[in-house]
Write a protein that holds these residues in place. Structure first.
Motif, mmCIF file in Angstrom:
data_model
loop_
_atom_site.group_PDB
_atom_site.id
_atom_site.type_symbol
_atom_site.label_atom_id
_atom_site.label_comp_id
_atom_site.label_asym_id
_atom_site.label_seq_id
_atom_site.Cartn_x
_atom_site.Cartn_y
_atom_site.Cartn_z
ATOM 1 N N ARG A 223 20.451 52.403 22.820
ATOM 2 C CA ARG A 223 20.339 53.015 21.498
ATOM 3 C C ARG A 223 21.236 54.244 21.400
ATOM 4 O O ARG A 223 21.924 54.452 20.389
ATOM 5 C CB ARG A 223 18.881 53.389 21.226
ATOM 6 C CG ARG A 223 18.619 53.854 19.820
ATOM 7 C CD ARG A 223 17.154 54.129 19.580
ATOM 8 N NE ARG A 223 16.321 52.987 19.892
ATOM 9 C CZ ARG A 223 15.334 52.993 20.801
ATOM 10 N NH1 ARG A 223 15.068 54.072 21.482
ATOM 11 N NH2 ARG A 223 14.623 51.914 21.028
ATOM 12 N N ARG B 260 24.873 53.160 21.034
ATOM 13 C CA ARG B 260 25.175 52.680 19.683
ATOM 14 C C ARG B 260 25.350 53.838 18.713
ATOM 15 O O ARG B 260 26.286 53.861 17.916
ATOM 16 C CB ARG B 260 24.058 51.768 19.188
ATOM 17 C CG ARG B 260 24.067 50.423 19.834
ATOM 18 C CD ARG B 260 22.950 49.577 19.304
ATOM 19 N NE ARG B 260 22.952 48.286 19.959
ATOM 20 C CZ ARG B 260 21.977 47.413 19.850
ATOM 21 N NH1 ARG B 260 20.920 47.693 19.103
ATOM 22 N NH2 ARG B 260 22.042 46.262 20.466
ATOM 23 N N TRP B 261 24.446 54.801 18.768
ATOM 24 C CA TRP B 261 24.542 55.958 17.880
ATOM 25 C C TRP B 261 25.805 56.758 18.166
ATOM 26 O O TRP B 261 26.473 57.238 17.248
ATOM 27 C CB TRP B 261 23.308 56.846 18.004
ATOM 28 C CG TRP B 261 22.194 56.407 17.126
ATOM 29 C CD1 TRP B 261 21.071 55.740 17.501
ATOM 30 C CD2 TRP B 261 22.110 56.572 15.713
ATOM 31 N NE1 TRP B 261 20.290 55.487 16.412
ATOM 32 C CE2 TRP B 261 20.897 55.990 15.295
ATOM 33 C CE3 TRP B 261 22.921 57.158 14.765
ATOM 34 C CZ2 TRP B 261 20.502 55.978 13.973
ATOM 35 C CZ3 TRP B 261 22.526 57.146 13.441
ATOM 36 C CH2 TRP B 261 21.330 56.559 13.061
ATOM 37 N N THR C 34 28.798 54.911 16.742
ATOM 38 C CA THR C 34 28.807 54.961 15.281
ATOM 39 C C THR C 34 29.221 56.331 14.772
ATOM 40 O O THR C 34 30.105 56.455 13.908
ATOM 41 C CB THR C 34 27.417 54.600 14.731
ATOM 42 O OG1 THR C 34 27.044 53.320 15.229
ATOM 43 C CG2 THR C 34 27.409 54.590 13.225
ATOM 44 N N GLY D 285 33.340 52.074 14.381
ATOM 45 C CA GLY D 285 31.977 52.569 14.189
ATOM 46 C C GLY D 285 31.027 51.469 13.744
ATOM 47 O O GLY D 285 29.865 51.420 14.160
ATOM 48 N N ALA E 99 27.848 50.075 16.002
ATOM 49 C CA ALA E 99 26.454 50.067 15.540
ATOM 50 C C ALA E 99 25.785 48.731 15.817
ATOM 51 O O ALA E 99 24.566 48.654 15.951
ATOM 52 C CB ALA E 99 26.402 50.358 14.046
ATOM 53 N N ARG E 100 26.574 47.684 15.949
ATOM 54 C CA ARG E 100 26.027 46.357 16.234
ATOM 55 C C ARG E 100 25.929 46.068 17.720
ATOM 56 O O ARG E 100 25.544 44.985 18.113
ATOM 57 C CB ARG E 100 26.873 45.290 15.561
ATOM 58 C CG ARG E 100 26.808 45.402 14.064
ATOM 59 C CD ARG E 100 27.666 44.388 13.412
ATOM 60 N NE ARG E 100 27.639 44.620 11.979
ATOM 61 C CZ ARG E 100 27.681 43.659 11.103
ATOM 62 N NH1 ARG E 100 27.757 42.416 11.492
ATOM 63 N NH2 ARG E 100 27.654 43.945 9.829
ATOM 64 N N THR F 10 29.836 48.298 22.032
ATOM 65 C CA THR F 10 30.296 49.662 22.265
ATOM 66 C C THR F 10 31.615 49.717 23.037
ATOM 67 O O THR F 10 32.400 50.635 22.842
ATOM 68 C CB THR F 10 29.226 50.472 23.003
ATOM 69 O OG1 THR F 10 28.842 49.792 24.195
ATOM 70 C CG2 THR F 10 28.005 50.657 22.116
#
Length: 108
Positions: free
Chosen positions: A31, A34-35, A38, A79, A83-84, A87
């Motif tokens: 998580r 991903r953040w 993004t 980005g 988010a999907r 990375t």
């Protein structure tokens, strides 16, 4: 009936709780990645768009704002795929977008 209360309980398996904690740590790391992908992609895109808008009215060659705009579009795409969960691809696309922006800066 002479059943004991202990016989109804499930036997404890050592390491099960540790595995659950490791899974939670892994999900937290995913998580966070991903953040990070993004937010970094969006920030690079905003910086590229800002630089492109500053260079449009400055009397420079048209390739300079175009390079900034293209680089920022690549960073937006990075980005979005970050988010999907992609990375690694997002990282490489952010590097590519930043390189395109830097190349446009060399034409200035």
């Amino acid at each position: 009936m002479t059943a004991h209360a202990e016989s109804d309980a499930e036997p404890e398996i050592p390491g099960v709780e540790a595995a659950d904690d490791e899974d939670e740590d892994l999900y937290e790391d995913v998580r966070r990645a991903r953040w990070t992908a993004t937010v970094t992609g969006v920030l690079l895109a905003l910086m590229g768009l800002t630089a492109a808008s500053m260079r449009v009215g400055g009397g420079v060659a048209a390739v300079v704002p175009a390079a900034y705009g293209t680089g920022s579009a690549v960073c937006v795409f990075a980005g979005a795929i970050g988010a999907r969960g992609r990375t690694r691809w997002a990282l490489w696309l952010m590097i590519l977008g930043t390189m395109v922006m830097a190349l446009g800066d060399q034409f200035d």
